[in-house]
Scaffold this motif. Structure first.
Motif, PDB file in Angstrom:
ATOM      1  N   ALA B  29     -14.444 -10.095  -4.270  1.00 16.73           N
ATOM      2  CA  ALA B  29     -15.164 -11.399  -4.511  1.00 16.73           C
ATOM      3  C   ALA B  29     -16.664 -12.126  -4.119  1.00 16.73           C
ATOM      4  O   ALA B  29     -17.167 -12.146  -4.223  1.00 16.73           O
ATOM      5  N   GLN B  30     -16.301 -10.939  -3.410  1.00 16.70           N
ATOM      6  CA  GLN B  30     -17.456 -10.304  -2.321  1.00 16.70           C
ATOM      7  C   GLN B  30     -18.543  -8.888  -3.517  1.00 16.70           C
ATOM      8  O   GLN B  30     -19.903 -10.072  -3.210  1.00 16.70           O
ATOM      9  N   ALA B  31     -17.947  -8.555  -3.898  1.00 12.35           N
ATOM     10  CA  ALA B  31     -18.832  -7.420  -4.188  1.00 12.35           C
ATOM     11  C   ALA B  31     -18.446  -7.161  -5.625  1.00 12.35           C
ATOM     12  O   ALA B  31     -20.164  -6.312  -6.672  1.00 12.35           O
ATOM     13  N   GLY B  32     -17.503  -8.103  -5.939  1.00 12.78           N
ATOM     14  CA  GLY B  32     -17.270  -7.873  -7.551  1.00 12.78           C
ATOM     15  C   GLY B  32     -16.190  -6.806  -8.298  1.00 12.78           C
ATOM     16  O   GLY B  32     -16.973  -5.377  -8.136  1.00 12.78           O
ATOM     17  N   PRO B  33     -15.506  -6.888  -8.807  1.00 10.49           N
ATOM     18  CA  PRO B  33     -14.474  -5.600  -9.336  1.00 10.49           C
ATOM     19  C   PRO B  33     -15.043  -4.729 -10.346  1.00 10.49           C
ATOM     20  O   PRO B  33     -15.087  -2.952 -10.110  1.00 10.49           O
ATOM     21  N   GLU B  34     -16.440  -4.529 -10.429  1.00  9.29           N
ATOM     22  CA  GLU B  34     -17.490  -3.779 -11.441  1.00  9.29           C
ATOM     23  C   GLU B  34     -18.250  -3.026 -10.511  1.00  9.29           C
ATOM     24  O   GLU B  34     -18.678  -1.317 -10.925  1.00  9.29           O
ATOM     25  N   ASN B  35     -18.098  -3.109  -9.636  1.00  2.00           N
ATOM     26  CA  ASN B  35     -18.594  -2.388  -7.627  1.00  2.00           C
ATOM     27  C   ASN B  35     -18.396  -1.714  -7.191  1.00  2.00           C
ATOM     28  O   ASN B  35     -18.758  -1.159  -6.053  1.00  2.00           O
ATOM     29  N   ALA B  36     -17.246  -1.310  -7.824  1.00  2.00           N
ATOM     30  CA  ALA B  36     -16.159  -1.069  -6.112  1.00  2.00           C
ATOM     31  C   ALA B  36     -15.043  -0.059  -7.082  1.00  2.00           C
ATOM     32  O   ALA B  36     -13.811  -0.713  -7.880  1.00  2.00           O
ATOM     33  N   ASN B  37     -14.278   0.894  -6.840  1.00  2.00           N
ATOM     34  CA  ASN B  37     -13.609   1.901  -6.929  1.00  2.00           C
ATOM     35  C   ASN B  37     -12.814   1.504  -5.982  1.00  2.00           C
ATOM     36  O   ASN B  37     -12.533   2.618  -4.570  1.00  2.00           O
ATOM     37  N   VAL B  38     -10.982   1.404  -5.909  1.00  2.00           N
ATOM     38  CA  VAL B  38      -9.965   1.103  -5.345  1.00  2.00           C
ATOM     39  C   VAL B  38      -8.723   1.790  -6.174  1.00  2.00           C
ATOM     40  O   VAL B  38      -8.783   1.754  -7.071  1.00  2.00           O
ATOM     41  N   CYS B  39      -8.250   2.510  -4.509  1.00  2.00           N
ATOM     42  CA  CYS B  39      -7.272   2.987  -4.903  1.00  2.00           C
ATOM     43  C   CYS B  39      -5.978   2.420  -3.626  1.00  2.00           C
ATOM     44  O   CYS B  39      -6.824   2.527  -2.864  1.00  2.00           O
ATOM     45  N   VAL B  40      -4.847   2.258  -4.017  1.00  2.00           N
ATOM     46  CA  VAL B  40      -3.838   2.021  -2.419  1.00  2.00           C
ATOM     47  C   VAL B  40      -3.016   3.437  -3.224  1.00  2.00           C
ATOM     48  O   VAL B  40      -2.806   3.856  -4.184  1.00  2.00           O
ATOM     49  N   VAL B  41      -2.830   3.817  -2.059  1.00  2.00           N
ATOM     50  CA  VAL B  41      -1.680   5.488  -1.471  1.00  2.00           C
ATOM     51  C   VAL B  41      -0.690   4.359  -1.142  1.00  2.00           C
ATOM     52  O   VAL B  41      -0.482   4.453   0.186  1.00  2.00           O
ATOM     53  N   ALA B  42       0.457   4.432  -1.524  1.00  2.00           N
ATOM     54  CA  ALA B  42       1.978   4.273  -0.745  1.00  2.00           C
ATOM     55  C   ALA B  42       2.432   6.056  -0.603  1.00  2.00           C
ATOM     56  O   ALA B  42       2.528   5.799  -1.855  1.00  2.00           O
ATOM     57  N   ASN B  43       2.843   6.015   0.322  1.00  2.00           N
ATOM     58  CA  ASN B  43       3.992   6.828   0.988  1.00  2.00           C
ATOM     59  C   ASN B  43       4.988   6.351   1.901  1.00  2.00           C
ATOM     60  O   ASN B  43       4.850   5.132   2.406  1.00  2.00           O
ATOM     61  N   GLY B  44       5.794   7.001   2.697  1.00  2.00           N
ATOM     62  CA  GLY B  44       6.816   7.014   3.603  1.00  2.00           C
ATOM     63  C   GLY B  44       7.674   5.589   3.058  1.00  2.00           C
ATOM     64  O   GLY B  44       7.941   5.637   1.529  1.00  2.00           O
ATOM     65  N   THR B  45       8.096   5.004   3.633  1.00  2.00           N
ATOM     66  CA  THR B  45       9.274   3.585   3.386  1.00  2.00           C
ATOM     67  C   THR B  45       8.553   3.291   2.285  1.00  2.00           C
ATOM     68  O   THR B  45       8.853   1.665   1.387  1.00  2.00           O
ATOM     69  N   ALA B  46       7.289   3.199   2.574  1.00  2.00           N
ATOM     70  CA  ALA B  46       6.567   2.012   1.491  1.00  2.00           C
ATOM     71  C   ALA B  46       6.164   2.040   0.043  1.00  2.00           C
ATOM     72  O   ALA B  46       6.173   0.916  -0.397  1.00  2.00           O
ATOM     73  N   VAL B  47       6.742   2.678  -0.468  1.00  2.00           N
ATOM     74  CA  VAL B  47       7.233   3.255  -2.070  1.00  2.00           C
ATOM     75  C   VAL B  47       7.811   2.434  -2.384  1.00  2.00           C
ATOM     76  O   VAL B  47       7.687   1.686  -3.348  1.00  2.00           O
ATOM     77  N   ASN B  48       9.117   1.730  -1.658  1.00  2.00           N
ATOM     78  CA  ASN B  48       9.697   0.918  -1.912  1.00  2.00           C
ATOM     79  C   ASN B  48       9.748   0.033  -2.673  1.00  2.00           C
ATOM     80  O   ASN B  48      10.461  -1.562  -3.178  1.00  2.00           O
ATOM     81  N   LEU B  49       8.452  -0.884  -1.889  1.00  2.00           N
ATOM     82  CA  LEU B  49       7.723  -2.412  -2.521  1.00  2.00           C
ATOM     83  C   LEU B  49       7.290  -2.453  -3.685  1.00  2.00           C
ATOM     84  O   LEU B  49       6.579  -3.118  -4.425  1.00  2.00           O
ATOM     85  N   PHE B  50       7.513  -0.840  -4.327  1.00  2.00           N
ATOM     86  CA  PHE B  50       6.966  -1.125  -5.565  1.00  2.00           C
ATOM     87  C   PHE B  50       8.046  -0.922  -6.769  1.00  2.00           C
ATOM     88  O   PHE B  50       7.463  -0.163  -7.721  1.00  2.00           O
ATOM     89  N   GLN B  51       9.173  -1.600  -6.814  1.00  2.00           N
ATOM     90  CA  GLN B  51      10.293  -1.163  -8.082  1.00  2.00           C
ATOM     91  C   GLN B  51      10.091  -2.249  -8.747  1.00  2.00           C
ATOM     92  O   GLN B  51      10.152  -3.507  -8.057  1.00  2.00           O
ATOM     93  N   ARG B  52      10.029  -2.463 -10.381  1.00  2.00           N
ATOM     94  CA  ARG B  52      10.231  -3.798 -11.000  1.00  2.00           C
ATOM     95  C   ARG B  52      11.605  -3.784 -10.283  1.00  2.00           C
ATOM     96  O   ARG B  52      11.571  -5.455 -11.112  1.00  2.00           O
ATOM     97  N   GLU B  53      12.252  -3.500 -10.576  1.00  2.00           N
ATOM     98  CA  GLU B  53      13.945  -4.246 -10.677  1.00  2.00           C
ATOM     99  C   GLU B  53      14.191  -5.308  -9.692  1.00  2.00           C
ATOM    100  O   GLU B  53      14.842  -5.752  -9.259  1.00  2.00           O
ATOM    101  N   ARG B  54      12.947  -5.351  -8.719  1.00  2.00           N
ATOM    102  CA  ARG B  54      13.223  -6.029  -7.575  1.00  2.00           C
ATOM    103  C   ARG B  54      11.189  -6.697  -7.272  1.00  2.00           C
ATOM    104  O   ARG B  54      10.859  -6.596  -6.305  1.00  2.00           O
ATOM    105  N   PRO B  55      11.340  -7.796  -8.624  1.00  2.00           N
ATOM    106  CA  PRO B  55      10.211  -8.527  -8.644  1.00  2.00           C
ATOM    107  C   PRO B  55      10.023  -9.255  -7.737  1.00  2.00           C
ATOM    108  O   PRO B  55      10.630  -9.813  -6.428  1.00  2.00           O
ATOM    109  N   GLU B  56       9.365  -9.536  -6.450  1.00  2.00           N
ATOM    110  CA  GLU B  56       8.190  -9.937  -5.953  1.00  2.00           C
ATOM    111  C   GLU B  56       6.837 -11.093  -5.867  1.00  2.00           C
ATOM    112  O   GLU B  56       6.651 -10.382  -6.917  1.00  2.00           O
ATOM    113  N   PRO B  57       6.937 -12.016  -5.145  1.00  2.00           N
ATOM    114  CA  PRO B  57       5.622 -12.334  -5.278  1.00  2.00           C
ATOM    115  C   PRO B  57       4.453 -11.425  -6.014  1.00  2.00           C
ATOM    116  O   PRO B  57       3.955 -12.016  -6.831  1.00  2.00           O
ATOM    117  N   TYR B  58       4.532 -10.761  -5.371  1.00  2.00           N
ATOM    118  CA  TYR B  58       3.067  -9.731  -5.130  1.00  2.00           C
ATOM    119  C   TYR B  58       3.047  -9.363  -6.213  1.00  2.00           C
ATOM    120  O   TYR B  58       1.951  -8.465  -6.630  1.00  2.00           O
TER     121      TYR B  58
END
Lengths: 116, 116, 116
Positions: B29-58
């Motif tokens: 919102a502040q800088a524009g998506p075109e001006n930012a390279n963004v990665c999210v790295v998930a490891n440890g138990t956080a990988v559980n949050l990215f399962q298709r079978e458990r859709p969440e609002p996010y």
């Protein structure tokens, strides 16, 4: 070489803020305040910790460290989300448009990042 | 100058992931998506949050941000430890051999690091 | 290019220390110990985790990783605050004057920062 560091607090957790303030005091004791550029970026619920109306033992430390050149930068998005008016904040805090942008910008300017 | 940032999540804690997603939206919102390279790295138990079978609002936010160029990188070691098959993950996530290696590599390429 | 990373632990929380040790093992498995300079900086209550008198399953991992070149750096301020004599620490740990100073110094030397 000038030391540069940004400390990040993002939860309304006094222990984490105290750890950050303690880090700064240890850094200053070791290297001298004149040799370190220090910013604290607060976003998320952590912005609740900087209200003037709720003075805490650490409020004086914030004022004192501000006097030594530490910048306390509070995220406007987080303040809006929690309905905290800027007028209620400790006088030495500065509001920035987005805490995340400061965290990125400062690191790109060579600041180290520390998350207590 | 292009903004570059990697956000790190390593616990199965929705609040922390939501904070990360919120950070990205505020940055865009502040800088524009075109001006930012963004990665999210998930490891440890956080990988559980990215399962298709458990859709969440996010889950929709993850898909939407992926469409804006955000890379979601999940640690293969962590997936193996938790017996999560790669086929069960949200389609826009990418699996990397080791989350820690991405965190180091990206910072050595000039990415800022933020741990929400 | 040599990988360089400093991992930061600041709470007396075995899970967080185990995550840090696990990160290092995954990094070594992926990149080879000879290609990575790794430091662990412990400050705050985390220094309690490195006492020789309280051997834990992870103590052997610390000794083994030290043998592979990992530096475990403990904050003297934190040890003093908790009345922990240096003589009680695991033999491969090194005491530094201020953990925060190491975190800043290492990043200014090009080390990536990871907070498990």
């Amino acid at each position: 070489m000038q030391l540069k560091v940004v400390l990040h607090v993002d939860r309304e957790n006094q222990g984490r803020l105290l750890a950050a303030l303690n880090n700064i005091q240890n850094l200053f004791a070791q290297a001298g305040p004149e040799n370190a550029n220090v910013c604290v970026v607060a976003n998320g619920t952590a912005v609740n910790l900087f209200q003037r109306e709720r003075p805490e033992p650490y409020s004086e430390d914030i004022e004192r460290l501000s006097g030594l050149g530490v910048h306390f930068l509070l995220c406007r998005n987080s303040l809006s989300n929690m309905d905290i008016p800027e007028s209620s904040l400790l006088g030495t805090c500065k509001v920035v448009p987005a805490g995340i942008l400061e965290l990125v910008r400062l690191q790109m300017e060579g600041y180290a990042y520390v998350k207590p």
